[in-house]
Design a protein around this motif. Structure first.
Motif, PDB file in Angstrom:
ATOM      1  N   ASP A  63       0.844  -1.194   0.000  1.00 10.15           N
ATOM      2  CA  ASP A  63       0.000   0.000   0.000  1.00 10.15           C
ATOM      3  C   ASP A  63       0.877   1.240   0.000  1.00 10.15           C
ATOM      4  O   ASP A  63       2.015   1.230   0.469  1.00 10.15           O
ATOM      5  CB  ASP A  63      -0.910   0.013   1.238  1.00 10.15           C
ATOM      6  CG  ASP A  63      -2.089   0.962   1.113  1.00 10.15           C
ATOM      7  OD1 ASP A  63      -2.311   1.528   0.021  1.00 10.15           O
ATOM      8  OD2 ASP A  63      -2.793   1.143   2.116  1.00 10.15           O
ATOM      9  N   TYR A  65       0.115   5.098   1.349  1.00 13.47           N
ATOM     10  CA  TYR A  65      -0.911   5.824   2.088  1.00 13.47           C
ATOM     11  C   TYR A  65      -0.299   7.025   2.812  1.00 13.47           C
ATOM     12  O   TYR A  65       0.908   7.081   3.035  1.00 13.47           O
ATOM     13  CB  TYR A  65      -1.632   4.909   3.081  1.00 13.47           C
ATOM     14  CG  TYR A  65      -0.734   4.243   4.086  1.00 13.47           C
ATOM     15  CD1 TYR A  65      -0.533   4.789   5.345  1.00 13.47           C
ATOM     16  CD2 TYR A  65      -0.086   3.050   3.776  1.00 13.47           C
ATOM     17  CE1 TYR A  65       0.295   4.178   6.269  1.00 13.47           C
ATOM     18  CE2 TYR A  65       0.737   2.434   4.695  1.00 13.47           C
ATOM     19  CZ  TYR A  65       0.930   2.997   5.940  1.00 13.47           C
ATOM     20  OH  TYR A  65       1.753   2.385   6.839  1.00 13.47           O
ATOM     21  N   LYS A  84      -5.243   9.457   3.106  1.00 19.80           N
ATOM     22  CA  LYS A  84      -5.487   8.859   1.797  1.00 19.80           C
ATOM     23  C   LYS A  84      -4.737   7.535   1.721  1.00 19.80           C
ATOM     24  O   LYS A  84      -3.618   7.430   2.197  1.00 19.80           O
ATOM     25  CB  LYS A  84      -4.979   9.812   0.707  1.00 19.80           C
ATOM     26  CG  LYS A  84      -5.179   9.324  -0.704  1.00 19.80           C
ATOM     27  CD  LYS A  84      -4.867  10.386  -1.741  1.00 19.80           C
ATOM     28  CE  LYS A  84      -3.392  10.672  -1.822  1.00 19.80           C
ATOM     29  NZ  LYS A  84      -3.023  11.520  -2.955  1.00 19.80           N
ATOM     30  N   GLN A  88      -6.558   1.087   1.985  1.00 14.68           N
ATOM     31  CA  GLN A  88      -7.216   1.322   3.262  1.00 14.68           C
ATOM     32  C   GLN A  88      -8.348   2.338   3.138  1.00 14.68           C
ATOM     33  O   GLN A  88      -8.197   3.350   2.476  1.00 14.68           O
ATOM     34  CB  GLN A  88      -6.213   1.856   4.290  1.00 14.68           C
ATOM     35  CG  GLN A  88      -5.074   0.917   4.569  1.00 14.68           C
ATOM     36  CD  GLN A  88      -4.060   1.548   5.482  1.00 14.68           C
ATOM     37  OE1 GLN A  88      -4.364   1.842   6.634  1.00 14.68           O
ATOM     38  NE2 GLN A  88      -2.855   1.759   4.975  1.00 14.68           N
ATOM     39  N   ARG A  89      -9.425   2.048   3.819  1.00 13.26           N
ATOM     40  CA  ARG A  89     -10.543   2.985   3.906  1.00 13.26           C
ATOM     41  C   ARG A  89     -10.334   3.911   5.110  1.00 13.26           C
ATOM     42  O   ARG A  89     -10.656   5.083   5.071  1.00 13.26           O
ATOM     43  CB  ARG A  89     -11.861   2.223   4.037  1.00 13.26           C
ATOM     44  CG  ARG A  89     -13.069   3.119   4.164  1.00 13.26           C
ATOM     45  CD  ARG A  89     -14.368   2.341   4.092  1.00 13.26           C
ATOM     46  NE  ARG A  89     -14.603   1.931   2.704  1.00 13.26           N
ATOM     47  CZ  ARG A  89     -14.825   0.690   2.316  1.00 13.26           C
ATOM     48  NH1 ARG A  89     -14.871  -0.287   3.188  1.00 13.26           N
ATOM     49  NH2 ARG A  89     -15.026   0.398   1.056  1.00 13.26           N
ATOM     50  N   SER A  90      -9.768   3.350   6.191  1.00 12.49           N
ATOM     51  CA  SER A  90      -9.462   4.162   7.377  1.00 12.49           C
ATOM     52  C   SER A  90      -8.327   3.511   8.148  1.00 12.49           C
ATOM     53  O   SER A  90      -8.099   2.308   8.056  1.00 12.49           O
ATOM     54  CB  SER A  90     -10.695   4.322   8.278  1.00 12.49           C
ATOM     55  OG  SER A  90     -11.009   3.104   8.904  1.00 12.49           O
ATOM     56  N   GLU A 115      -9.289  -0.271   8.508  1.00 12.11           N
ATOM     57  CA  GLU A 115     -10.377  -0.793   7.686  1.00 12.11           C
ATOM     58  C   GLU A 115      -9.902  -0.769   6.237  1.00 12.11           C
ATOM     59  O   GLU A 115      -9.539   0.281   5.715  1.00 12.11           O
ATOM     60  CB  GLU A 115     -11.639   0.053   7.859  1.00 12.11           C
ATOM     61  CG  GLU A 115     -12.834  -0.514   7.144  1.00 12.11           C
ATOM     62  CD  GLU A 115     -14.092   0.320   7.359  1.00 12.11           C
ATOM     63  OE1 GLU A 115     -15.120  -0.041   6.746  1.00 12.11           O
ATOM     64  OE2 GLU A 115     -14.054   1.313   8.097  1.00 12.11           O
ATOM     65  N   MET A 117     -10.200  -1.469   2.026  1.00 18.25           N
ATOM     66  CA  MET A 117     -11.197  -1.282   0.963  1.00 18.25           C
ATOM     67  C   MET A 117     -11.937  -2.593   0.688  1.00 18.25           C
ATOM     68  O   MET A 117     -13.128  -2.603   0.487  1.00 18.25           O
ATOM     69  CB  MET A 117     -10.540  -0.807  -0.330  1.00 18.25           C
ATOM     70  CG  MET A 117      -9.859   0.518  -0.231  1.00 18.25           C
ATOM     71  SD  MET A 117     -11.048   1.853  -0.242  1.00 18.25           S
ATOM     72  CE  MET A 117      -9.963   3.240  -0.457  1.00 18.25           C
TER      73      MET A 117
END
Length: 148
Positions: A63, A65, A84, A88-90, A115, A117
């Protein structure tokens, strides 16, 4: 909303030395195995990183981020949240340092909530979070105690 996981470890160092290692985000690729690269995007008036981009390669999880940091004035905690991410969503996390005894030992508590995606079964997510936190705390301890 993702659930939080928490772990602690005792490090043989005073809180200010531990926080100095935590705050040196540019050096993470030297000691945090999964972190391939970090880039400080923004710093605060105190010179501490406020926004940082990470490139992560933890085997099957890769990832890029960006995290936003909030450094406590007392130097005993730092929290962050995802700005961002690609996978990951969060992400919300926190290190809390608690001096022990004469101040030469410190309990470091790491709290993390991620969390993704893609949906993940709760049991697998908690196992992954536990592994991430366990590795991060052990690597932090090794880095701090090795800098004596």
């Amino acid at each position: 909303m993702a659930e939080e996981s928490t772990q602690s470890i005792v490090v043989d160092a005073p809180p200010e030395r531990i926080m100095a290692v935590i705050a040196d985000l540019e050096a993470y690729p030297e000691w945090a195995k999964a972190v391939q690269q970090t880039e400080i995007l923004e710093t605060g008036d105190d010179g501490k990183p406020q926004q940082v981009r990470f490139t992560l390669d933890a085997g099957p999880v890769k990832d890029v981020y960006t995290l936003s940091y909030d450094w406590a004035c007392d130097g005993l905690s730092v929290s962050w949240q995802l700005v961002k991410g690609q996978m990951q969503r969060s992400q919300n996390g926190q290190y809390v340092l608690r001096p022990l005894g004469g101040g030469e030992r410190t309990e470091v508590t790491y709290t993390l909530s991620v969390e993704l995606m893609l949906p993940m079964i709760g049991l697998l997510r908690r196992k992954a979070e536990k592994m991430i936190m366990d590795t991060a705390l052990k690597e932090l301890k090794r880095r701090v105690e090795g800098e004596r």
